[in-house]
Design a protein around this motif. Structure first.
Motif, PDB file in Angstrom:
ATOM      1  N   ASP A 192       1.271  -1.209  -0.142  1.00  0.00           N
ATOM      2  CA  ASP A 192       0.015   0.488   0.005  1.00  0.00           C
ATOM      3  C   ASP A 192       0.953   1.013  -0.086  1.00  0.00           C
ATOM      4  O   ASP A 192       0.542   2.522  -0.480  1.00  0.00           O
ATOM      5  N   SER A 193       1.733   1.147   0.420  1.00  0.00           N
ATOM      6  CA  SER A 193       2.262   2.042   0.764  1.00  0.00           C
ATOM      7  C   SER A 193       3.245   2.869  -0.737  1.00  0.00           C
ATOM      8  O   SER A 193       3.417   3.705  -0.640  1.00  0.00           O
ATOM      9  N   VAL A 194       4.096   1.294  -0.851  1.00  0.00           N
ATOM     10  CA  VAL A 194       4.462   1.574  -2.381  1.00  0.00           C
ATOM     11  C   VAL A 194       4.141   2.454  -3.240  1.00  0.00           C
ATOM     12  O   VAL A 194       4.276   3.411  -4.145  1.00  0.00           O
ATOM     13  N   ALA A 195       2.711   2.054  -3.276  1.00  0.00           N
ATOM     14  CA  ALA A 195       1.881   2.237  -4.069  1.00  0.00           C
ATOM     15  C   ALA A 195       1.449   3.914  -4.259  1.00  0.00           C
ATOM     16  O   ALA A 195       1.526   4.345  -4.933  1.00  0.00           O
ATOM     17  N   ALA A 196       1.455   4.766  -2.693  1.00  0.00           N
ATOM     18  CA  ALA A 196       1.156   5.617  -2.577  1.00  0.00           C
ATOM     19  C   ALA A 196       2.256   6.508  -3.524  1.00  0.00           C
ATOM     20  O   ALA A 196       2.408   7.499  -3.926  1.00  0.00           O
ATOM     21  N   ARG A 197       3.601   6.031  -2.799  1.00  0.00           N
ATOM     22  CA  ARG A 197       4.785   6.648  -2.873  1.00  0.00           C
ATOM     23  C   ARG A 197       5.077   6.550  -4.861  1.00  0.00           C
ATOM     24  O   ARG A 197       6.010   7.727  -4.555  1.00  0.00           O
ATOM     25  N   ALA A 203      -3.428   4.956  -7.364  1.00  0.00           N
ATOM     26  CA  ALA A 203      -4.883   5.008  -6.504  1.00  0.00           C
ATOM     27  C   ALA A 203      -4.161   3.868  -5.733  1.00  0.00           C
ATOM     28  O   ALA A 203      -4.772   4.407  -3.865  1.00  0.00           O
ATOM     29  N   ASP A 204      -4.121   2.179  -5.233  1.00  0.00           N
ATOM     30  CA  ASP A 204      -4.023   1.341  -4.476  1.00  0.00           C
ATOM     31  C   ASP A 204      -3.241   0.381  -4.561  1.00  0.00           C
ATOM     32  O   ASP A 204      -2.153  -0.038  -5.715  1.00  0.00           O
ATOM     33  N   ALA A 205      -3.220  -0.712  -3.791  1.00  0.00           N
ATOM     34  CA  ALA A 205      -2.376  -1.617  -3.540  1.00  0.00           C
ATOM     35  C   ALA A 205      -2.793  -2.222  -4.938  1.00  0.00           C
ATOM     36  O   ALA A 205      -1.980  -3.140  -5.666  1.00  0.00           O
ATOM     37  N   ARG A 206      -4.283  -2.656  -5.054  1.00  0.00           N
ATOM     38  CA  ARG A 206      -4.165  -3.421  -6.699  1.00  0.00           C
ATOM     39  C   ARG A 206      -4.172  -2.897  -7.491  1.00  0.00           C
ATOM     40  O   ARG A 206      -3.423  -3.818  -8.557  1.00  0.00           O
ATOM     41  N   ALA A 207      -4.178  -1.092  -7.798  1.00  0.00           N
ATOM     42  CA  ALA A 207      -3.732  -0.847  -9.310  1.00  0.00           C
ATOM     43  C   ALA A 207      -1.806  -0.944  -9.310  1.00  0.00           C
ATOM     44  O   ALA A 207      -1.078  -1.440 -10.839  1.00  0.00           O
ATOM     45  N   LEU A 208      -1.791  -1.630  -8.159  1.00  0.00           N
ATOM     46  CA  LEU A 208      -0.073  -1.060  -7.630  1.00  0.00           C
ATOM     47  C   LEU A 208       0.519  -3.315  -8.547  1.00  0.00           C
ATOM     48  O   LEU A 208       1.399  -3.236 -10.171  1.00  0.00           O
ATOM     49  N   ARG A 209      -0.447  -3.915  -7.431  1.00  0.00           N
ATOM     50  CA  ARG A 209      -0.282  -5.455  -8.028  1.00  0.00           C
ATOM     51  C   ARG A 209      -0.843  -5.679  -9.810  1.00  0.00           C
ATOM     52  O   ARG A 209       0.031  -6.094 -10.522  1.00  0.00           O
ATOM     53  N   ARG A 210      -1.695  -4.705 -10.504  1.00  0.00           N
ATOM     54  CA  ARG A 210      -1.287  -5.234 -12.163  1.00  0.00           C
ATOM     55  C   ARG A 210      -0.661  -4.288 -13.007  1.00  0.00           C
ATOM     56  O   ARG A 210       0.206  -5.011 -14.033  1.00  0.00           O
TER      57      ARG A 210
END
Length: 351
Positions: free
Chosen positions: A309-314, A318-325
């Motif tokens: 979640d923090s990596v996504a924000a930095r 928008a959120d961890a889900r978008a980062l995972r995709r």
């Protein structure tokens, strides 16, 4: 430590000095602000190395407004100790001025373009000659001004190391003879100036350079040499437009979500021009932003314990889900697996 990457570039400290002198002769920012490396975040960052072509252009503009002899004197006058960073202190902190100028010659690339400029120290009994090597056209006004400045700079730093003004035995300049050169007589402190010489050099009595430096500290020269090496190793040579753009984009990304217009402002161009330049270099704004995000995410996963979640924000998601995709699309795996793989590689490498 000098690599091909440093060729074609000079230190940003030297670029700032050139801009300062250009202003003194009446050249406003409109004359140079558009040149590569002149954006404030590049010009004021000591890690950035300015394209040599930019430095040459500023020198050319300066000699349009003032004789090359005046440019030499102004550059020398504005080069207070510390202006050129660690290179200055290599000279003034060594056990003797001679040892200092040897170190300065060895690390000249921390200041100048190693492709076109260099220093050579020749010791001949009771004399020491310091030559400035420059491959530019001998008759070029800007090149004449730079050569005149270089010798004045060496003389000034050696005098600061010795704790007194040093008067040279002789000065040779690979520069055309000016109509008047009283300002150079004042700069060097001698009338023994030869023009149109094969090479530019300044000669001192060996005894003047062999005397102990008054403020030398044991071991400091070694520390400064290591610092010079580290400066070269961590430098960001701004060779071309893509490098300039990516430096600006990375800097903007560190301060938050970058926009096309904000990066364009950093580069002193319009957003439309930025888009056109990206197209000319076969890339797009979205592709470049995604590359910065991808590199940042990999670095955060490998080097920190931040949550997904923090990596996504930095990294602007928008959120961890978008980062995972995004990670799945780039690497075909999950953030957790990418983190494990990165740390395993670091362990094998002994990091």
């Amino acid at each position: 430590m000098v690599s091909h990457a440093h060729q074609g570039t000079t230190s940003s400290a030297l670029a700032r000095l050139s801009v300062n002198v250009a202003r003194l002769v009446g050249i406003g920012p409109h004359g140079y602000a558009h040149l590569p490396g002149m954006a404030p975040q590049h010009l004021n960052d000591d890690l950035c190395r300015t394209p040599a072509a930019t430095a040459i252009r500023i020198a050319e503009l300066t000699t349009v407004q003032a004789p090359w002899t005046e440019m030499s004197v102004l550059l020398a006058r504005e080069s207070g100790i510390g202006t050129l960073g660690v290179w200055d202190y290599l000279i003034t902190s060594a056990p003797t001025p001679l040892e200092g100028i040897r170190d300065a010659a060895a690390y000249f690339a921390t200041v100048a373009d190693p492709l076109t400029d260099g220093m050579r120290i020749t010791e001949d009994g009771e004399r020491v000659t310091i030559s400035h090597l420059n491959r530019a056209d001998i008759a070029h006004e800007a090149a004449c001004g730079i050569r005149g400045y270089a010798l004045g700079l060496y003389q000034r730093r050696l005098g600061e190391a010795a704790g007194r003004r040093l008067v040279p035995l002789h000065v040779s300049l690979a520069a055309k003879a000016p109509a008047r050169h009283e300002v150079l007589v004042e700069l060097y402190g001698t009338r023994r100036i030869e023009f149109e010489a094969p090479a530019s050099s300044i000669t001192f009595r060996a005894a003047d350079l062999d005397s102990p430096t008054p403020h030398a500290q044991p071991g400091l020269s070694a520390v400064l040499r290591r610092h010079a090496e580290q400066s070269l190793a961590s430098a960001v040579p701004l060779h071309d437009w893509p490098a300039l753009f990516r430096t600006a984009l990375g800097s903007a990304h560190d301060e938050g979500a970058p926009t096309l217009s904000s990066v364009a402002r950093r580069m002193s161009i319009s957003a439309r021009t930025l888009q056109r330049r990206l197209e000319e270099h076969g890339t797009t704004w979205s592709e470049e932003v995604e590359t910065v995000r991808r590199d940042l995410i990999a670095r955060l996963l490998h080097d920190t314990d931040l949550s997904v979640d923090s990596v996504a924000a930095r990294s602007g998601y928008a959120d961890a889900r978008a980062l995972r995709r995004a990670v799945r699309r780039w690497y075909g795996t999950t953030p957790a697996a990418l983190r494990r793989a990165g740390r395993g590689a670091n362990t094998q490498a002994g990091v």
